[in-house]
Design an enzyme around this catalytic site. Structure first.
Site, mmCIF file in Angstrom:
data_model
loop_
_atom_site.group_PDB
_atom_site.id
_atom_site.type_symbol
_atom_site.label_atom_id
_atom_site.label_comp_id
_atom_site.label_asym_id
_atom_site.label_seq_id
_atom_site.Cartn_x
_atom_site.Cartn_y
_atom_site.Cartn_z
ATOM 1 N N THR A 13 -31.047 -37.443 -14.307
ATOM 2 C CA THR A 13 -30.643 -38.254 -13.148
ATOM 3 C C THR A 13 -31.747 -38.345 -12.088
ATOM 4 O OG1 THR A 13 -29.692 -36.325 -12.028
ATOM 5 C CG2 THR A 13 -28.189 -37.645 -13.379
ATOM 6 N N ASP A 14 -32.640 -37.331 -12.052
ATOM 7 C CA ASP A 14 -33.526 -37.205 -10.893
ATOM 8 C C ASP A 14 -34.515 -38.360 -10.724
ATOM 9 O OD1 ASP A 14 -32.300 -34.963 -9.934
ATOM 10 O OD2 ASP A 14 -33.675 -33.551 -10.866
ATOM 11 N N THR A 48 -30.248 -33.499 -17.794
ATOM 12 C CA THR A 48 -29.071 -32.624 -17.776
ATOM 13 C C THR A 48 -28.069 -33.023 -18.841
ATOM 14 O OG1 THR A 48 -29.329 -32.127 -15.449
ATOM 15 C CG2 THR A 48 -27.116 -31.927 -16.309
HETATM 16 C C1 SIN Z 1 -30.292 -34.194 -14.040
HETATM 17 O O1 SIN Z 1 -30.387 -34.800 -15.086
HETATM 18 O O2 SIN Z 1 -29.239 -34.299 -13.328
HETATM 19 C C2 SIN Z 1 -31.334 -33.275 -13.480
HETATM 20 C C3 SIN Z 1 -32.440 -32.992 -14.411
HETATM 21 C C4 SIN Z 1 -33.221 -34.208 -14.782
HETATM 22 O O3 SIN Z 1 -33.329 -35.149 -13.985
HETATM 23 O O4 SIN Z 1 -33.753 -34.211 -15.903
#
Ligand code: SIN
Length: 314
Positions: A95-96, A14
């Protein structure tokens, strides 16, 4: 003594996401902006432009993270860590699965210099994107005196690879180290430590990185969950399908529904490695004498899976 160069490796997420509609915080596409452009967009980093080296390793939504990207990332990190000109590495990541990549890198790198993963919960096109501040803070950690180990930085907090966990799907403050708390805070560019920097693996990790460079197939390790009404059916299918390791996300202190447990014991007898972790987000399984199935020694199910994959590689 190491040099001044900070290498910034981009993998997507993200932090590099964009939305057609400015301000849309959920209907965006991750992994659209290159890491060099992300750096250019952070005013506080422009003065360091000569010391920052951007390299795009991948451009993915981290839900799709896999062994091949991990391999590429680990090899680039290992390469740059041995360069005396390099002071530290920053990795931009979704983040995932940030905590999984952090734990994987912690297991395979001899990180005597800091390797700092950072991310964002809001895309670059949000009204208030969190990526630029997180990137600035990650560079502050990568240049902090004495910093070592694989670390994560988000929302002003620094976490170690072992305990960090994403616990919220929407809030900007999405990460915690649970009972252990953050390793440090980043405040106006200053790093305030609350614990010691994580120790490096003292050369033991180098063997793993060589193996990782050459593996043809990653060991197959799956996660199963114990829950009300669980059966052993999934385990039996996985064993027939050639699974090599199973992590079970147990209830409470490592307990498992009796039907699932019977299937796991059968799997173990058939040569599959079985490890128990807990579904509980805090704390860890406390082993008891006579336990038939090993426990994950404090690792969450997703990190226990990585540890088991690396064990099987060894
Ligand atoms: C994020 O980064 O918050 C969600 C998408 C990902 O993990 O690439």
């Amino acid at each position: 003594m190491s040099g001044q160069k900070i290498v910034v490796l981009g993998t997507g997420g993200t932090i590099a996401g964009t939305s057609a509609q400015a301000g849309d915080n959920i209907g965006y596409t991750a992994a659209q902006v290159g890491v060099a452009r992300l750096l250019e967009a952070v005013p506080g980093l422009q003065a360091m432009a000569g010391t920052l080296l951007a390299e795009q390793v991948a451009q993915i939504d981290s839900k799709d993270m896999d062994g091949e990207v991990w391999r590429a990332l680990a090899l680039r990190c290992a390469h740059h860590l041995t360069d005396p000109e390099v002071r530290g590495i920053v990795i931009t990541h979704g983040t995932d699965t940030l905590e999984e990549t952090a734990w994987f890198l912690h297991q395979v790198l001899d990180a005597r210099k800091p390797v700092v993963l950072t991310c964002a919960m809001r895309p670059a096109t949000a009204l208030t994107p969190d990526g630029p501040q997180n990137l600035l803070d990650a560079v502050a950690v990568a240049t902090a005196p004495g910093a070592t180990g694989v670390l994560t930085v988000a929302a002003g907090e620094v976490h170690g690879a072992r305990h960090v966990q994403k616990v919220h799907p929407y809030r900007v403050h999405a990460f915690t180290s649970g009972d252990v708390g953050p390793l440090a805070f980043v405040e106006e560019g200053a790093v305030r430590l609350t614990q010691n920097w994580p120790p490096s693996l003292d050369g033991k990790a180098q063997i793993a990185i060589e193996k990782i460079a050459n593996i043809a197939t990653w060991p197959r390790v799956e996660i199963v969950v114990s829950h009300a009404g669980a059966t052993g059916a999934v385990v039996d299918v996985l064993v027939r399908d050639g699974v090599q390791g199973l992590v079970v996300a147990c209830t409470g202190n490592g307990t498992i529904h009796h039907a699932l447990e019977a299937a796991l014991v059968r799997a173990q007898a058939a040569g599959v490695k079985v490890v128990r972790s807990t579904r509980c987000p805090l704390g860890q399984v406390l082993p008891k004498p006579g336990d038939v199935l090993a426990d994950s020694r404090g690792l969450s199910p997703v990190k226990a899976r990585i540890a088991l994959m690396l064990d099987l590689l060894r």
